[in-house]
Design a protein around this motif. Structure first.
Motif, PDB file in Angstrom:
ATOM      1  N   ALA A 237       6.048  13.665 -41.957  1.00 24.27           N
ATOM      2  CA  ALA A 237       4.515  13.585 -42.024  1.00 24.27           C
ATOM      3  C   ALA A 237       4.449  12.180 -42.369  1.00 24.27           C
ATOM      4  N   GLY A 238       5.090  11.199 -43.214  1.00 25.39           N
ATOM      5  CA  GLY A 238       4.846   9.813 -43.304  1.00 25.39           C
ATOM      6  C   GLY A 238       4.922   9.107 -42.254  1.00 25.39           C
ATOM      7  N   LYS A 239       5.805   9.390 -41.257  1.00 20.06           N
ATOM      8  CA  LYS A 239       6.066   8.249 -39.905  1.00 20.06           C
ATOM      9  C   LYS A 239       4.719   8.622 -39.215  1.00 20.06           C
ATOM     10  N   LEU A 240       4.466  10.045 -38.999  1.00 17.57           N
ATOM     11  CA  LEU A 240       3.064  10.303 -38.305  1.00 17.57           C
ATOM     12  C   LEU A 240       1.960   9.557 -38.948  1.00 17.57           C
ATOM     13  N   ILE A 241       1.587   9.511 -40.206  1.00 16.24           N
ATOM     14  CA  ILE A 241       0.569   9.050 -40.765  1.00 16.24           C
ATOM     15  C   ILE A 241       0.494   7.392 -40.525  1.00 16.24           C
ATOM     16  N   GLN A 242       1.842   6.939 -40.810  1.00 11.11           N
ATOM     17  CA  GLN A 242       2.019   5.424 -40.891  1.00 11.11           C
ATOM     18  C   GLN A 242       1.483   5.031 -39.195  1.00 11.11           C
ATOM     19  N   ASP A 243       2.041   5.719 -38.085  1.00 14.51           N
ATOM     20  CA  ASP A 243       1.803   5.616 -36.640  1.00 14.51           C
ATOM     21  C   ASP A 243       0.270   5.818 -36.461  1.00 14.51           C
ATOM     22  N   ALA A 244      -0.543   6.583 -37.048  1.00 11.76           N
ATOM     23  CA  ALA A 244      -1.816   6.744 -36.958  1.00 11.76           C
ATOM     24  C   ALA A 244      -2.485   5.609 -37.450  1.00 11.76           C
ATOM     25  N   GLY A 245      -2.093   4.563 -38.249  1.00  7.41           N
ATOM     26  CA  GLY A 245      -2.489   3.487 -38.822  1.00  7.41           C
ATOM     27  C   GLY A 245      -3.491   3.767 -39.958  1.00  7.41           C
ATOM     28  N   LEU A 246      -2.854   4.842 -40.717  1.00 14.67           N
ATOM     29  CA  LEU A 246      -3.597   5.173 -41.835  1.00 14.67           C
ATOM     30  C   LEU A 246      -2.888   4.525 -43.399  1.00 14.67           C
ATOM     31  N   LYS A 247      -1.968   3.881 -42.991  1.00 12.18           N
ATOM     32  CA  LYS A 247      -1.238   3.268 -44.300  1.00 12.18           C
ATOM     33  C   LYS A 247      -2.361   2.407 -45.139  1.00 12.18           C
ATOM     34  N   GLY A 248      -2.601   2.893 -46.216  1.00 16.06           N
ATOM     35  CA  GLY A 248      -3.669   2.093 -47.280  1.00 16.06           C
ATOM     36  C   GLY A 248      -5.042   2.490 -46.769  1.00 16.06           C
ATOM     37  N   PHE A 249      -5.294   3.533 -46.152  1.00 17.69           N
ATOM     38  CA  PHE A 249      -6.639   4.204 -45.922  1.00 17.69           C
ATOM     39  C   PHE A 249      -7.157   4.742 -47.303  1.00 17.69           C
TER      40      PHE A 249
END
Length: 304
Positions: A237-249
């Motif tokens: 899950a974390g990798k998908l969220i990071q790859d979606a450009g959502l880190k820090g959203f």
């Protein structure tokens, strides 16, 4: 006053006054540090109190929820109507050779310390999980290639008829973040674990290694419910969220952690609405970009 606060007297013969709270702030009883009040909060210290409390709620059609340490729960901003039964006072841990029995409110880190002290291996994975035994069995908690199903022998539970029964490991039907307890709505009141003899220094080193890894990689400085999403099959899950450009959203006071994208955090002034909005946006973006559905691991309770 909620209609359910009028039911306080039903529990008067079962509890001391200090064990019953009206309009208790659930933000003080969850790791996310958000959420409105519950009408009645009960803190039993015997399994008989738990069983009788559930019977009272059922016979009077009072909604009720059972929680442990509050580490994997998000309570909505308008709080919870009815009763919350918090099991943190039942926390006795007993050991006989390589068998450890713990009540539902015992913290996993305390079990890990008990195992280390006795040079037992098998429970190192749980040293950093902030939850309690009851919740851990409920969801088959796990981390770092370990999980409850690997070490549990049996669990004492209250079934949907209010009876206290013992379920073996096989009867518990433990799967990835699920169990018969979860599926049936049972309540765990204790669990027995079978560990293996180990070398104390090796167990100690493994606990140190996992603790250090957790401190380095997880946003422990912020309130959260741990990993927000279940692991989708074939992905992280974390990798998908990071790859979606959502880190820090960020929405309001809630954000996807900069340190670990699998965590939604309360930056200090979040509402439950903020957290739920971040969760929803993450789900929508990951689905849109990768076609993968993310399902919350956190348990969501209460009213908007």
């Amino acid at each position: 006053m909620s209609q359910y606060e009028n039911y306080k007297s039903l529990f008067g013969n079962l509890y001391q006054d200090t064990q019953i709270q009206l309009s208790a702030k659930m933000s003080e009883h969850t790791h996310f540090k958000v959420g409105g009040p519950v009408d009645i909060l009960l803190t039993p210290n015997t399994k008989q109190q738990i069983a009788e409390s559930i019977k009272i709620c059922k016979s009077n059609n009072i909604p009720f929820y059972v929680i442990g340490n509050g580490s994997n729960i998000l309570v909505k901003d308008s709080g919870i109507r009815g009763v919350v039964i918090k099991l943190c006072e039942l926390n006795i841990i007993e050991r006989k050779q390589n068998i450890i029995k713990a009540q539902c409110g015992a913290l996993l880190k305390d079990l890990s310390e008990e195992a280390l002290g006795a040079s037992l291996t098998g429970f190192e994975f749980a040293c950093g999980i902030p939850g309690s035994v009851g919740g851990a069995v409920f969801m088959n908690a796990g981390a770092y290639d370990g999980e409850i199903s690997y070490v549990i022998q049996e669990a004492e539970v209250i079934d949907d008829n209010g009876n206290i029964i013992v379920l073996t490991k096989d009867e518990l039907q433990l799967g990835y973040r699920t169990s018969l307890v979860m599926q049936k709505g049972y309540v765990v009141i204790s669990a027995t674990f079978c560990l293996q003899d180990g070398e104390k220094e090796k167990v100690k080193n493994r606990v140190f290694e996992l603790t250090k890894r957790r401190e380095e990689r997880q946003p422990l400085e912020f309130p959260s419910a741990g990993s927000t999403f279940k692991r989708p099959e074939g992905y992280f899950a974390g990798k998908l969220i990071q790859d979606a450009g959502l880190k820090g959203f960020t929405i309001g006071g809630a954000a996807v952690s900069e340190k670990h994208s699998g965590f939604v955090i309360n930056k200090g002034n979040a509402s439950a609405k903020d957290i739920l909005a971040v969760i929803k946006h993450v789900q929508e973006e990951v689905k849109k970009q990768f076609g993968v559905e993310l399902h919350p691991e956190v348990r969501i309770l209460g009213e908007d």
